[in-house]
Design an enzyme around this catalytic site. Structure first.
Site, short mmCIF file in Angstrom:
data_model
loop_
_atom_site.label_atom_id
_atom_site.label_comp_id
_atom_site.label_asym_id
_atom_site.label_seq_id
_atom_site.Cartn_x
_atom_site.Cartn_y
_atom_site.Cartn_z
N ASN A 1 1.43 8.56 0.84
CA ASN A 1 2.32 9.72 0.74
C ASN A 1 3.38 9.72 1.82
OD1 ASN A 1 1.24 11.55 -1.49
ND2 ASN A 1 -0.61 11.10 -0.34
N GLY B 1 -9.98 8.14 -3.69
CA GLY B 1 -8.67 7.51 -3.57
C GLY B 1 -8.82 6.00 -3.43
N THR C 1 -1.39 10.31 6.16
CA THR C 1 -0.92 11.67 5.90
C THR C 1 -2.04 12.66 6.16
OG1 THR C 1 0.57 10.79 4.22
CG2 THR C 1 0.18 13.17 4.22
N ASP D 1 0.87 -1.18 0.00
CA ASP D 1 0.00 0.00 0.00
C ASP D 1 0.90 1.23 0.00
OD1 ASP D 1 -2.07 1.81 0.27
OD2 ASP D 1 -2.28 1.50 2.43
N ASN E 1 3.85 6.73 4.17
CA ASN E 1 4.33 5.38 4.46
C ASN E 1 4.06 4.40 3.34
OD1 ASN E 1 3.26 6.00 7.76
ND2 ASN E 1 5.39 5.77 7.19
N THR F 1 4.85 23.51 28.74
CA THR F 1 4.64 23.71 27.31
C THR F 1 4.57 22.38 26.55
OG1 THR F 1 5.80 25.82 27.43
CG2 THR F 1 5.52 24.85 25.25
N ASP G 1 -7.06 3.95 -2.00
CA ASP G 1 -6.77 3.49 -0.63
C ASP G 1 -8.02 3.48 0.24
OD1 ASP G 1 -6.82 6.29 -0.88
OD2 ASP G 1 -5.42 6.61 0.77
N ARG G 2 -8.91 4.44 0.00
CA ARG G 2 -10.14 4.52 0.80
C ARG G 2 -11.09 3.37 0.45
NH1 ARG G 2 -11.83 10.77 0.12
NH2 ARG G 2 -13.28 10.28 1.83
#
Length: 257
Positions: free
Chosen positions: A9, A108, A133, A6, A11, A185, A110-111
């Site tokens: 962007n 996409g 990403t 797979d 990995n 912080t 991937d989706r």
């Protein structure tokens, strides 16, 4: 054995399936847009060797990608180093999923691969949350219609933007602080990033549930799915390797036709 890759962007997620269809090994690597085919080829051989396999054990390699330049390099690497013509998944191979997106080919791949995995292992209606990403939310109704979804910058992008634009803020580890109220912080930034994204997920899930109904299943996947799920109860199932399973299922169905 079947190798699934797979290409995202950020990995490359890889899985090695044995003859029984079980995921015997998996890896998550950084996507390197500058890496050459020879480098990818040697890396693939090294991964196989690491799990005591060799290229002769492979009967197929499947690619799903949203990064065309990297796809071309991996295709060349697979041909040259593994001696296999890779099988590249496209949107029209996701049979059984009616795409109501406009236009359908803009979704996409991937989706859709994730949705195929949910269809096989879980149930619809479902909201699939992929922490990559970008963080994507995909909606599928009870009849298996892909309705669309939502896309937001991933937590990694948000963190990088914050550290880049705010000169006095240093990078912090992406982990939950002791309390939502940061007392220094570092903890304040962690709270904003982690609990902020948890609240984003909870809010989007609530809006999707208003459309899909109370029986909607929430499935989280992607590299940060397990981490984010620690901070919320709205995620029903965490399946970090869902895309690999979806790719295997699509490959099997195409081969049977």
């Amino acid at each position: 054995m079947l190798l699934t890759i797979d290409i995202g962007n950020t990995n490359l997620t890889l899985g090695l399936f044995d003859g029984a269809g079980e995921l015997s090994a998996h890896w998550r690597l950084a996507t390197d847009h500058l890496k050459m085919p020879d480098e990818y080829g040697l890396q693939l051989l090294g991964l196989l060797q690491n799990c005591e396999a060799c290229k002769e054990d492979l009967h197929g390699v499947v690619l799903g990608s949203v990064v065309p330049p990297v796809t071309g390099r991996l295709v060349e690497a697979i041909r040259r180093y593994l001696g296999i013509e890779p099988f590249i998944i496209t949107n029209d191979m996701c049979n059984g999923i009616r795409i109501l997106y406009d236009p359908p080919h803009a979704v996409g791949v991937d989706r859709l691969i994730n949705v195929v995995g949910v269809q096989h292992f879980y149930h619809f209606p479902a909201c699939v949350v992929d922490f990559g990403t970008g963080t994507t939310f995909d909606a599928v109704d009870k009849d298996g219609n892909y309705l669309g979804g939502a896309i937001t910058p991933g937590i990694g992008i948000a963190a990088e933007a914050l550290f880049t634009r705010a000169s006095k803020l240093l990078k912090v580890d992406l982990q939950f602080p002791p309390s939502a109220i940061g007392r220094n912080t570092e903890h304040a930034v962690q709270s904003g990033l982690m609990y902020g994204y948890v609240s984003l997920v909870e809010g989007m899930v609530e809006r999707f549930r208003a459309v899909l109904g109370d029986e909607m299943l929430v499935v989280a996947t992607g590299g940060l799915a397990e981490l984010i799920a620690q901070g919320t109860a709205v995620i029903d199932i965490v399946d970090p390797w869902l895309a690999l399973q979806g790719m295997r299922l699509i490959w099997q169905k195409e081969k049977e036709q």
